[in-house]
Scaffold this motif. Structure first.
Motif, PDB file in Angstrom:
ATOM      1  N   ALA A 367     -21.937  30.810 -61.969  1.00 45.98           N
ATOM      2  CA  ALA A 367     -23.367  30.889 -61.656  1.00 45.98           C
ATOM      3  C   ALA A 367     -23.816  29.646 -60.897  1.00 45.98           C
ATOM      4  O   ALA A 367     -24.594  29.725 -59.928  1.00 45.98           O
ATOM      5  CB  ALA A 367     -24.178  31.046 -62.942  1.00 45.98           C
ATOM      6  N   MET A 368     -23.319  28.467 -61.311  1.00 43.84           N
ATOM      7  CA  MET A 368     -23.659  27.229 -60.601  1.00 43.84           C
ATOM      8  C   MET A 368     -23.086  27.233 -59.188  1.00 43.84           C
ATOM      9  O   MET A 368     -23.736  26.763 -58.242  1.00 43.84           O
ATOM     10  CB  MET A 368     -23.138  26.024 -61.389  1.00 43.84           C
ATOM     11  CG  MET A 368     -23.861  25.761 -62.699  1.00 43.84           C
ATOM     12  SD  MET A 368     -23.441  24.161 -63.435  1.00 43.84           S
ATOM     13  CE  MET A 368     -21.713  24.404 -63.815  1.00 43.84           C
ATOM     14  N   ILE A 369     -21.870  27.764 -59.040  1.00 45.72           N
ATOM     15  CA  ILE A 369     -21.236  27.799 -57.720  1.00 45.72           C
ATOM     16  C   ILE A 369     -22.065  28.642 -56.749  1.00 45.72           C
ATOM     17  O   ILE A 369     -22.375  28.203 -55.626  1.00 45.72           O
ATOM     18  CB  ILE A 369     -19.795  28.345 -57.829  1.00 45.72           C
ATOM     19  CG1 ILE A 369     -18.891  27.343 -58.555  1.00 45.72           C
ATOM     20  CG2 ILE A 369     -19.238  28.689 -56.451  1.00 45.72           C
ATOM     21  CD1 ILE A 369     -17.498  27.869 -58.856  1.00 45.72           C
ATOM     22  N   TYR A 370     -22.424  29.834 -57.177  1.00 48.04           N
ATOM     23  CA  TYR A 370     -23.171  30.708 -56.258  1.00 48.04           C
ATOM     24  C   TYR A 370     -24.584  30.182 -56.025  1.00 48.04           C
ATOM     25  O   TYR A 370     -25.110  30.244 -54.898  1.00 48.04           O
ATOM     26  CB  TYR A 370     -23.229  32.136 -56.813  1.00 48.04           C
ATOM     27  CG  TYR A 370     -23.839  33.110 -55.818  1.00 48.04           C
ATOM     28  CD1 TYR A 370     -23.179  33.403 -54.632  1.00 48.04           C
ATOM     29  CD2 TYR A 370     -25.078  33.696 -56.054  1.00 48.04           C
ATOM     30  CE1 TYR A 370     -23.724  34.279 -53.703  1.00 48.04           C
ATOM     31  CE2 TYR A 370     -25.633  34.572 -55.133  1.00 48.04           C
ATOM     32  CZ  TYR A 370     -24.950  34.859 -53.953  1.00 48.04           C
ATOM     33  OH  TYR A 370     -25.509  35.717 -53.030  1.00 48.04           O
ATOM     34  N   ALA A 371     -25.216  29.654 -57.062  1.00 50.51           N
ATOM     35  CA  ALA A 371     -26.569  29.114 -56.892  1.00 50.51           C
ATOM     36  C   ALA A 371     -26.558  27.935 -55.926  1.00 50.51           C
ATOM     37  O   ALA A 371     -27.471  27.781 -55.100  1.00 50.51           O
ATOM     38  CB  ALA A 371     -27.138  28.695 -58.246  1.00 50.51           C
ATOM     39  N   HIS A 372     -25.536  27.104 -56.016  1.00 46.26           N
ATOM     40  CA  HIS A 372     -25.446  25.962 -55.104  1.00 46.26           C
ATOM     41  C   HIS A 372     -25.255  26.444 -53.668  1.00 46.26           C
ATOM     42  O   HIS A 372     -25.843  25.886 -52.724  1.00 46.26           O
ATOM     43  CB  HIS A 372     -24.287  25.056 -55.511  1.00 46.26           C
ATOM     44  CG  HIS A 372     -24.495  23.630 -55.149  1.00 46.26           C
ATOM     45  ND1 HIS A 372     -24.111  22.578 -55.952  1.00 46.26           N
ATOM     46  CD2 HIS A 372     -25.048  23.047 -54.058  1.00 46.26           C
ATOM     47  CE1 HIS A 372     -24.431  21.434 -55.371  1.00 46.26           C
ATOM     48  NE2 HIS A 372     -24.992  21.695 -54.213  1.00 46.26           N
ATOM     49  N   PHE A 373     -24.464  27.465 -53.492  1.00 46.63           N
ATOM     50  CA  PHE A 373     -24.252  28.030 -52.155  1.00 46.63           C
ATOM     51  C   PHE A 373     -25.570  28.556 -51.584  1.00 46.63           C
ATOM     52  O   PHE A 373     -25.922  28.279 -50.427  1.00 46.63           O
ATOM     53  CB  PHE A 373     -23.218  29.159 -52.225  1.00 46.63           C
ATOM     54  CG  PHE A 373     -22.972  29.858 -50.911  1.00 46.63           C
ATOM     55  CD1 PHE A 373     -21.977  29.414 -50.062  1.00 46.63           C
ATOM     56  CD2 PHE A 373     -23.730  30.958 -50.547  1.00 46.63           C
ATOM     57  CE1 PHE A 373     -21.754  30.062 -48.845  1.00 46.63           C
ATOM     58  CE2 PHE A 373     -23.518  31.610 -49.336  1.00 46.63           C
ATOM     59  CZ  PHE A 373     -22.518  31.162 -48.484  1.00 46.63           C
ATOM     60  N   CYS A 374     -26.303  29.314 -52.395  1.00 43.36           N
ATOM     61  CA  CYS A 374     -27.547  29.929 -51.925  1.00 43.36           C
ATOM     62  C   CYS A 374     -28.605  28.882 -51.594  1.00 43.36           C
ATOM     63  O   CYS A 374     -29.288  28.963 -50.566  1.00 43.36           O
ATOM     64  CB  CYS A 374     -28.088  30.890 -52.982  1.00 43.36           C
ATOM     65  SG  CYS A 374     -27.017  32.311 -53.294  1.00 43.36           S
ATOM     66  N   GLY A 375     -28.757  27.904 -52.486  1.00 40.58           N
ATOM     67  CA  GLY A 375     -29.736  26.865 -52.232  1.00 40.58           C
ATOM     68  C   GLY A 375     -29.409  26.048 -50.997  1.00 40.58           C
ATOM     69  O   GLY A 375     -30.298  25.670 -50.221  1.00 40.58           O
ATOM     70  N   SER A 376     -28.116  25.782 -50.781  1.00 40.70           N
ATOM     71  CA  SER A 376     -27.703  24.984 -49.628  1.00 40.70           C
ATOM     72  C   SER A 376     -27.903  25.746 -48.316  1.00 40.70           C
ATOM     73  O   SER A 376     -28.179  25.131 -47.278  1.00 40.70           O
ATOM     74  CB  SER A 376     -26.229  24.584 -49.771  1.00 40.70           C
ATOM     75  OG  SER A 376     -26.046  23.713 -50.862  1.00 40.70           O
ATOM     76  N   TRP A 377     -27.775  27.069 -48.362  1.00 43.29           N
ATOM     77  CA  TRP A 377     -27.964  27.834 -47.132  1.00 43.29           C
ATOM     78  C   TRP A 377     -29.380  27.633 -46.588  1.00 43.29           C
ATOM     79  O   TRP A 377     -29.569  27.331 -45.411  1.00 43.29           O
ATOM     80  CB  TRP A 377     -27.709  29.327 -47.369  1.00 43.29           C
ATOM     81  CG  TRP A 377     -27.731  30.119 -46.094  1.00 43.29           C
ATOM     82  CD1 TRP A 377     -28.837  30.507 -45.379  1.00 43.29           C
ATOM     83  CD2 TRP A 377     -26.600  30.587 -45.365  1.00 43.29           C
ATOM     84  NE1 TRP A 377     -28.474  31.184 -44.244  1.00 43.29           N
ATOM     85  CE2 TRP A 377     -27.101  31.254 -44.216  1.00 43.29           C
ATOM     86  CE3 TRP A 377     -25.218  30.516 -45.556  1.00 43.29           C
ATOM     87  CZ2 TRP A 377     -26.255  31.846 -43.272  1.00 43.29           C
ATOM     88  CZ3 TRP A 377     -24.389  31.116 -44.618  1.00 43.29           C
ATOM     89  CH2 TRP A 377     -24.899  31.766 -43.487  1.00 43.29           C
ATOM     90  N   GLY A 378     -30.355  27.775 -47.453  1.00 42.42           N
ATOM     91  CA  GLY A 378     -31.731  27.569 -47.010  1.00 42.42           C
ATOM     92  C   GLY A 378     -32.027  26.117 -46.687  1.00 42.42           C
ATOM     93  O   GLY A 378     -32.675  25.812 -45.679  1.00 42.42           O
ATOM     94  N   HIS A 379     -31.545  25.212 -47.527  1.00 42.81           N
ATOM     95  CA  HIS A 379     -31.870  23.795 -47.352  1.00 42.81           C
ATOM     96  C   HIS A 379     -31.267  23.217 -46.080  1.00 42.81           C
ATOM     97  O   HIS A 379     -31.969  22.580 -45.275  1.00 42.81           O
ATOM     98  CB  HIS A 379     -31.377  23.005 -48.560  1.00 42.81           C
ATOM     99  CG  HIS A 379     -31.565  21.526 -48.433  1.00 42.81           C
ATOM    100  ND1 HIS A 379     -32.791  20.919 -48.556  1.00 42.81           N
ATOM    101  CD2 HIS A 379     -30.673  20.525 -48.175  1.00 42.81           C
ATOM    102  CE1 HIS A 379     -32.670  19.616 -48.377  1.00 42.81           C
ATOM    103  NE2 HIS A 379     -31.388  19.347 -48.148  1.00 42.81           N
ATOM    104  N   TYR A 380     -29.960  23.426 -45.872  1.00 43.85           N
ATOM    105  CA  TYR A 380     -29.299  22.802 -44.727  1.00 43.85           C
ATOM    106  C   TYR A 380     -29.765  23.401 -43.403  1.00 43.85           C
ATOM    107  O   TYR A 380     -29.891  22.696 -42.395  1.00 43.85           O
ATOM    108  CB  TYR A 380     -27.784  22.931 -44.855  1.00 43.85           C
ATOM    109  CG  TYR A 380     -27.201  22.083 -45.955  1.00 43.85           C
ATOM    110  CD1 TYR A 380     -27.735  20.835 -46.251  1.00 43.85           C
ATOM    111  CD2 TYR A 380     -26.119  22.523 -46.706  1.00 43.85           C
ATOM    112  CE1 TYR A 380     -27.216  20.049 -47.255  1.00 43.85           C
ATOM    113  CE2 TYR A 380     -25.579  21.744 -47.724  1.00 43.85           C
ATOM    114  CZ  TYR A 380     -26.139  20.514 -47.994  1.00 43.85           C
ATOM    115  OH  TYR A 380     -25.623  19.740 -49.001  1.00 43.85           O
TER     116      TYR A 380
END
Length: 560
Positions: A367-380
């Motif tokens: 869950a942390m792995i996918y959440a980090h991926f999703c958050g980084s997509w928008g942020h970066y």
């Protein structure tokens, strides 16, 4: 040697005379002139307590004595030449007299009784010691964990300054070198190649050698690489390589910071510590976007990389003098570092000691792995492309686009602190930690997703209304710092840096793929909705669902 006059003393420190020293001290403490007449005055190194009518040279073991009362004394004694620190030794009868006259003395050990918070310790033959310490710098007496958090946060400020400088400088660089949007996207995404490669090694190195050492090395690496960008800008392979080095240096920093926080900060303070450290990223974005346009306008785009690189080098050089000494670090971390070997065989064995299988079996980790991926997509993608979006889609010039780009990270500074205070308060009041982390992360995902809709769909809004809505959504995404970014430490302080290295590796992929893909889609479709906003909204929404279903902050013993 002449005795001092009963009411004519002055205090001299570093050759500066304070008239009426005896009377002033006596009145402030309520002891009266009679009490203050009974003392011995002794000067050592730089301090002396002198009568007005006596001229003498300040020297070691030099004193005046009032012989009217035998056995009583009042003494200024030794201090280091480099500090304004002295001790006042008073006779035991004077100390008792102070207590009788109504002074409040804390109930501590007899050898450390205090008057109004001033330490009193037993001195030679029944005397007492009242300690005064004028310390500099002002953070000298702060608890080690606060100094640790402060210096780490400052490193993160510089970190994002070096990350956002290219998002502003890319516009004049593209004009000078004739780059297309695809080429500009390639240059910006190269940072994330190094960022992704260094995440997991950075987590392991932080666990092995301690977060502080890894952080110092990371800052030094990315600062030197930043300063090299202007020299390599005309040679694309060299430019890409320099940005990869910046990414490697910055990539080890989150894991290093996570290791430091997990080892030194208690659970009840963890949200605020994480928010303060990682909140430095927002401050760095604001600072970088404020300075970059003016520097480019007056000194050229090259000046941004030279100056920001110099900031990191200055942080590295001054770290020893402005932060805590090595023996002030957390004892568990200190013992860990002392026991670590450096041979390749030992490094290989320590890598095998990590319970990889148990870690990857945990649904909470995924869950942390996918959440980090999703958050980084928008942020970066927003970090890299918003200045260009404001310039091209909203028709703002370079300076205006940069100033508008400041608004989201500036608002994030305030939201980050509010979210951290709320999270720690909820946990302290008994709310389950998992519930708090899920709530914070949900806000951090849904808010930007909803606020991107007006930009993705043409609703006929004024450009400044679009800016305001985007600013609100991206600011609220900072709730993630009290959600996802605390969960690594919640479930396993021992392997927190490893866990963050794992999730940040996948979180760096959007920086590589997403930033370059956005540039490619922009070239082919000329649509900001398709290239930037629609993919970000999709990942924010799916990340929310996965997080609510599988996330957990329950401590897990992976080693067993």
């Amino acid at each position: 040697m002449p005795a001092p006059f009963p009411h004519c003393c002055s205090l001299q420190i570093n050759n500066t005379c304070v008239p009426g020293g005896r009377e002033k001290i006596g009145k402030e403490k309520g002891w009266g002139g009679a009490k203050m007449a009974k003392f011995t005055l002794k000067a050592e190194n730089f301090c002396s307590f002198l009568p007005q009518t006596t001229s003498t040279t300040v020297g070691k073991a030099f004193a005046f004595r009032d012989k009217s009362v035998g056995g009583s004394y009042f003494q200024l004694s030794p201090a280091r030449p480099s500090s304004l620190k002295f001790r006042v030794l008073c006779g035991i009868r004077e100390k008792e007299g102070v207590k009788k006259e109504g002074e409040t003395v804390p109930a501590v050990a007899p050898s450390h009784q205090g008057v109004n918070g001033v330490r009193v310790g037993e001195a030679e033959q029944g005397g007492g010691e009242v300690g005064f310490d004028w310390n500099w710098p002002p953070w000298k007496n702060l608890p080690p964990r606060y100094k640790l958090i402060g210096t780490t946060s400052l490193a993160f400020v510089i970190c994002n300054m070096d990350k956002v400088n290219l998002s502003v400088a890319i516009i004049p660089m593209s004009n000078q070198f004739g780059w297309s949007s695809s080429t500009a996207g390639l240059v910006q995404s190269s940072f994330f190649w190094g960022y992704a490669l260094s995440q997991l090694p950075g987590g392991w190195l932080a666990k092995r050698f301690g977060g502080r050492k890894v952080l110092e090395l990371g800052v030094l690496t990315w600062s030197c690489a930043t300063a090299l960008v202007p020299l390599l800008a005309g040679f694309m392979p060299g430019l890409v390589f320099s940005r990869i080095l910046v990414g490697i240096g910055e990539g080890v920093s989150p894991s290093a910071a996570t290791d430091l926080i997990a080892r030194t900060i208690p659970l009840q303070e963890r949200s605020r510590a994480v928010a303060f450290v990682f909140g430095g990223l927002s401050v760095g974005s604001v600072t970088g976007l404020l300075l970059a346009p003016a520097l480019i306008q007056h000194y050229g785009w090259e000046s941004v990389f030279y100056l920001f690189g110099l900031f990191g080098l200055a942080w590295t050089i001054s770290l020893v003098t402005v932060t805590f000494s090595h023996n002030e670090t957390d004892s568990s971390s200190h013992e860990e570092e002392k026991s670590q070997g450096s041979s390749l065989e030992e490094l290989g064995e320590s890598m095998n000691d990590v319970p990889w299988k148990a870690i990857f079996k945990s649904p909470a980790v995924w869950a942390m792995i996918y959440a980090h991926f999703c958050g980084s997509w928008g942020h970066y993608n927003c970090l890299s492309w918003l200045p260009t979006y404001f310039s091209e889609a909203l028709n703002l010039n370079l300076t205006e686009a940069a100033w508008v780009s400041i608004l989201p990270p500036l608002a994030s500074v305030f939201v980050t602190n509010l979210a951290a205070q709320l999270a720690d308060k909820l946990i302290s009041s008994g709310v389950e930690t998992t519930t708090v982390r899920k709530f914070c992360q949900t806000v951090g995902f849904l808010a930007p997703a909803l606020c991107m809709i007006p930009s993705a769909v043409d609703l006929g809004l004024h450009p400044w209304q679009v800016v305001g809505i985007l600013t609100a959504g991206l600011a609220l995404s900072s709730f993630s710092l009290s959600g996802l970014y605390c969960t690594h430490q919640d479930i396993s302080p021992e392997y927190a840096s490893i866990l963050l290295g794992i999730t940040s590796t996948t979180g760096a992929v959007p920086g590589i793929v997403g930033v370059a893909l956005t540039g490619y889609l922009l070239d082919t479709t000329h649509s900001w909705t398709i290239s930037l906003f629609a993919p970000s909204i999709f990942f924010y929404l799916t990340g929310t669902i996965v997080w609510l279903v599988f996330a957990s902050s329950k401590p897990q013993n992976f080693s067993s």
